[in-house]
Every structure is written in structure tokens, then in C-alpha cells.
Design an enzyme around this catalytic site. Structure first.
Site, PDB file in Angstrom:
ATOM      1  N   TYR A  43       3.861  -4.354  19.709  1.00  0.00           N
ATOM      2  CA  TYR A  43       4.538  -4.998  18.527  1.00  0.00           C
ATOM      3  C   TYR A  43       4.575  -6.389  18.531  1.00  0.00           C
ATOM      4  O   TYR A  43       4.263  -7.446  17.962  1.00  0.00           O
ATOM      5  CB  TYR A  43       5.940  -3.827  18.127  1.00  0.00           C
ATOM      6  N   ASN A  98       0.903  -1.514   0.011  1.00  0.00           N
ATOM      7  CA  ASN A  98      -0.095  -0.391   0.056  1.00  0.00           C
ATOM      8  C   ASN A  98       1.313   0.858   0.086  1.00  0.00           C
ATOM      9  O   ASN A  98      -0.149   2.706   0.636  1.00  0.00           O
ATOM     10  CB  ASN A  98      -1.152   0.513   1.027  1.00  0.00           C
ATOM     11  N   ILE A 114      22.315   6.608  22.922  1.00  0.00           N
ATOM     12  CA  ILE A 114      22.271   5.308  23.280  1.00  0.00           C
ATOM     13  C   ILE A 114      21.567   5.773  23.965  1.00  0.00           C
ATOM     14  O   ILE A 114      21.504   6.575  25.194  1.00  0.00           O
ATOM     15  CB  ILE A 114      24.114   5.122  24.123  1.00  0.00           C
TER      16      ILE A 114
HETATM   17  N1  UDP Z   1      19.551   2.751  20.036  1.00  0.00           N
HETATM   18  C1  UDP Z   1      19.976   3.435  20.653  1.00  0.00           C
HETATM   19  N2  UDP Z   1      19.527   4.506  20.292  1.00  0.00           N
HETATM   20  C2  UDP Z   1      19.000   4.416  18.691  1.00  0.00           C
HETATM   21  C3  UDP Z   1      17.923   3.797  17.955  1.00  0.00           C
HETATM   22  C4  UDP Z   1      17.889   2.623  18.904  1.00  0.00           C
HETATM   23  O1  UDP Z   1      20.044   3.109  21.253  1.00  0.00           O
HETATM   24  O2  UDP Z   1      18.723   6.067  18.405  1.00  0.00           O
HETATM   25  C5  UDP Z   1      18.631   1.259  20.829  1.00  0.00           C
HETATM   26  C6  UDP Z   1      17.780   0.349  21.229  1.00  0.00           C
HETATM   27  O3  UDP Z   1      17.481   1.167  22.305  1.00  0.00           O
HETATM   28  C7  UDP Z   1      18.267  -1.190  20.731  1.00  0.00           C
HETATM   29  C8  UDP Z   1      18.848  -1.310  19.507  1.00  0.00           C
HETATM   30  O4  UDP Z   1      19.873  -0.283  19.590  1.00  0.00           O
HETATM   31  O5  UDP Z   1      18.532  -1.518  22.239  1.00  0.00           O
HETATM   32  C9  UDP Z   1      18.676  -1.457  18.574  1.00  0.00           C
HETATM   33  O6  UDP Z   1      16.865  -0.842  17.837  1.00  0.00           O
HETATM   34  P1  UDP Z   1      16.418  -0.658  17.291  1.00  0.00           P
HETATM   35  O7  UDP Z   1      15.560  -0.215  17.083  1.00  0.00           O
HETATM   36  O8  UDP Z   1      17.392  -1.040  15.785  1.00  0.00           O
HETATM   37  O9  UDP Z   1      15.784  -2.313  16.623  1.00  0.00           O
HETATM   38  P2  UDP Z   1      15.106  -3.206  17.781  1.00  0.00           P
HETATM   39  O10 UDP Z   1      15.851  -3.900  18.687  1.00  0.00           O
HETATM   40  O11 UDP Z   1      13.995  -1.950  18.765  1.00  0.00           O
HETATM   41  O12 UDP Z   1      14.753  -4.000  16.692  1.00  0.00           O
END
Ligand code: UDP
Length: 325
Positions: free
Chosen positions: A140, A32, A206
Site C-alpha cells: 500500500y 466506480n 487491540i
Molecule cells: N487497530 C487495532 N484494532 C483494530 C483495528 C486497528 O488495534 O480492530 C490498530 C492498528 O493495528 C493500528 C491502529 O489501530 O495500529 C490504527 O489502524 P487503522 O487501520 O485505523 O489505520 P492505519 O494506521 O492502518 O492507517
């Protein structure tokens, strides 16, 4: 094979369409374009439409007798799902039922489902195998687990066979440089760090330094997009041949902390950038690492790009070429 790829204009779907097509399969993408891009669908046929719309589904399934369906169309942001759960249950669960019902109406029996490590919630142990208890801690993950559960019942009632692939952290880009990750807004760690490296953003944050991990930042298992897609292709081929419904966890089995990923990207890109320590993001478990022994043994799946430097290098090449830096 004739394959319907739902969500083929998205990050994982577009790489899958390319792999299927290059392997000689006839591919139709249904998307979509709510989060995907028309120009990411470089192979096969394209139909713009929503799986909420049964008449579009009937048209698509009437036009081609598909051997199988791969379903990538879902919302994927954990944080957003906590704030707006209805969006996640409606699209990821309820609309998926609509797709499954259309498959039943048109007698299409093979389904590959994009599931997620988020169905496991806060792990009782790592690495996480398929037997690990499923206790998602955000909408989710719940929406994906609900589909997995519904699939068990669709099999009993309608003989619909499925493979659910629980991705850990998909990353990287097409090694040919044709496709890559383009989320808007981007929320994923690897592309965000690369944006900081290329100067498209001021800094990388982080999210949390107080987790119970070696350096206090979250640990994840990053898997190359091409390796994810190859697992799908093998799974579908086996499913069509009658191997029966399966559930597999897909990762490399190596955990990298947020801080370690930042260090790898600094090395790969030879760029320096600002790093900020920020609050935890709601819904994030401390550590998610896959035990993919089952996928390796039953599918004979061998990840080709299991080195985080290579994963981030491919993503960096996409960042540099696509965003013109
Ligand atoms: N994360 C982070 N800074 C960011 C985006 C993500 O520290 O700007 C961390 C997030 O908290 C998680 C890890 O990176 O622990 C992976 O996050 P992502 O959203 O890439 O994937 P998810 O594990 O949520 O599927």
C-alpha cells in the site's frame, strides 16, 4: 474553480465534495462505486466510471475544462495489500498513471494526490517531517510512493503540478451529521471501537501489546476529516495560483495509543464494551506521528478539530444516526 474529484463517493472524497461545493466551486465526482456510495455524493455532478477506462476519462475531461483534479480513489488496507499486492499496484499506481495521462492529453495541470504516512515505513524518528526517509514496508505504502515519484517526472515532462498530502489517520465525520465513514469491511480503529460501543460488534481487538511504545499498543496521529479537507482546499487554491508542486505531511502532531483511543471513546460514548488483546497486524509500524509544521506555515493551515474527543464525538454521532442505534 471547476474541480474533478476522483473517488468522491468515498469517505474522504465525499467530505471534500461537500466542502468544495459549499465554498462555491463546481464539482464533478468520478467514482466506480467499488467501495464508495452513490448517496454519499450529495453535491455537484456525478459520473460513474473507472479511471482504468481511458474513454470515460476522455469524456469527462472533454465535457468540462477543469482547473484541477483531486484523486482519492484507491485501495487503503495495509493488511490486504500484503496479501494481494497486485490489486494495490494495479489500481493505486497503474490506474493513477492512466488518470495522469488523461490530464496531460486534456491539458489539465493541477493535481492533488491522497498520499499516506505509510510511504515512510518504520520511522527513524518521530514526529515525521517531509525530509524523513521514504522506506514503505507494505505494498500500500509503496504504491502511493510510486505515484509521488511518477509525479516528479510528469512535472518535468509535461508541466503537471501536484501537491501530495500524506495523511496520518483520518477520522471523525461531518459535524453537520450528513456524511461519515462507511467502509465495508471496516478495518479502521475509530469506527470499529464505535461499533463495539454501539453494540454492532461484540468487542474491539487491540492488535499487538508488545510494541515499543509506552503501553505496548501502536501509536497513531488522528486527524479530523474536515481538517484534512480544508488542507486540500487551501493546497488546490494555491496550486492553481501557481505556487508550484509541494509535499506535505498532515496530522495534529499528537500520538494516541490504541488503548488511549479506546479510553477516549469510552468517555465520549459513556458505553462500556469488551476489549480483546490480539496478535499484531502485519505491516503496522509501532508509531506514526506527523510533523505538520510545513503545512501550517506554507498553507496557513490550522486544524480546527484537533481534540480526539471531538473527532470521536462526531464519528459517534454518525454511528448513532446512520446505523439507527
Ligand atoms: N487497530 C487495532 N484494532 C483494530 C483495528 C486497528 O488495534 O480492530 C490498530 C492498528 O493495528 C493500528 C491502529 O489501530 O495500529 C490504527 O489502524 P487503522 O487501520 O485505523 O489505520 P492505519 O494506521 O492502518 O492507517
Amino acid at each position: 474553480m471547476k474541480i474533478l474529484v476522483v473517488g468522491g463517493a468515498g469517505y474522504i472524497g465525499s467530505h471534500m465534495v461537500k466542502m468544495l461545493s459549499n465554498s462555491g466551486h463546481h464539482v464533478v465526482t468520478l467514482d466506480n462505486l467499488s467501495t464508495g456510495y452513490r448517496d454519499a455524493v450529495k453535491y455537484g455532478e456525478f459520473v460513474e466510471g473507472d479511471i482504468a477506462d481511458s474513454s470515460i476519462l476522455d469524456q469527462v475531461f472533454s465535457s468540462t475544462m477543469f482547473d484541477g483534479v483531486m484523486h482519492f480513489a484507491s485501495y487503503i488496507e495495509v493488511g490486504e495489500s500484503v496479501i494481494d499486492p497486485g490489486k494495490y499496484f494495479r489500481n493505486n499506481f497503474s490506474n493513477t498513471l492512466n488518470l495522469l495521462d488523461a490530464m496531460v492529453r486534456h491539458d489539465v495541470k493541477n493535481f492533488i494526490f491522497s498520499s499516506t504516512a505509510a510511504i515512510f515505513g518504520e520511522p527513524d524518528y518521530v514526529p515525521i517531517d517531509e525530509k524523513h526517509p521514504k522506506k514503505p514496508i507494505n505494498p500500500y505504502g509503496k504504491s502511493k510512493l510510486m505515484v509521488e515519484q511518477a509525479l516528479d517526472d510528469y512535472e518535468k515532462a509535461h508541466g503537471l503540478q501536484s501537491v501530495c498530502l500524506r495523511y496520518f489517520n483520518a477520522a471523525g465525520a461531518d459535524p453537520d451529521g450528513e456524511l461519515g465513514e462507511r467502509h465495508n469491511p471496516e478495518t479502521h480503529l475509530v469506527p470499529l471501537i464505535l461499533q463495539a460501543a454501539s453494540g454492532r460488534r461484540d468487542a474491539i481487538s487491540i492488535f499487538g501489546r508488545d510494541y515499543s511504545t509506552a503501553d505496548g499498543s501502536c501509536v497513531r496521529d488522528y486527524i479530523h476529516i474536515v481538517d484534512l479537507c480544508s488542507a486540500h482546499l487551501i493546497a488546490l487554491t494555491k496550486l492553481v495560483k501557481g505556487s508550484g508542486s509541494k509535499r506535505y505531511n498532515l496530522g495534529n502532531g499528537n500520538g494516541f495509543s490504541v488503548i488511549e483511543v479506546i479510553e477516549v471513546v469510552k468517555k465520549v460514548t459513556s458505553r462500556s464494551f469488551n476489549v480483546i488483546e490480539a496478535e499484531r497486524r502485519p505491516g503496522d509500524p509501532a508509531t506514526l506521528v506527523a510533523d505538520s509544521t510545513l503545512a501550517r506555515s506554507e498553507l496557513n493551515w490550522v486544524p480546527e478539530y484537533d481534540d480526539l474527543s471531538v473527532i470521536t464525538q462526531h464519528a459517534w454521532e454518525w454511528e448513532m444516526s446512520h446505523f439507527n442505534h
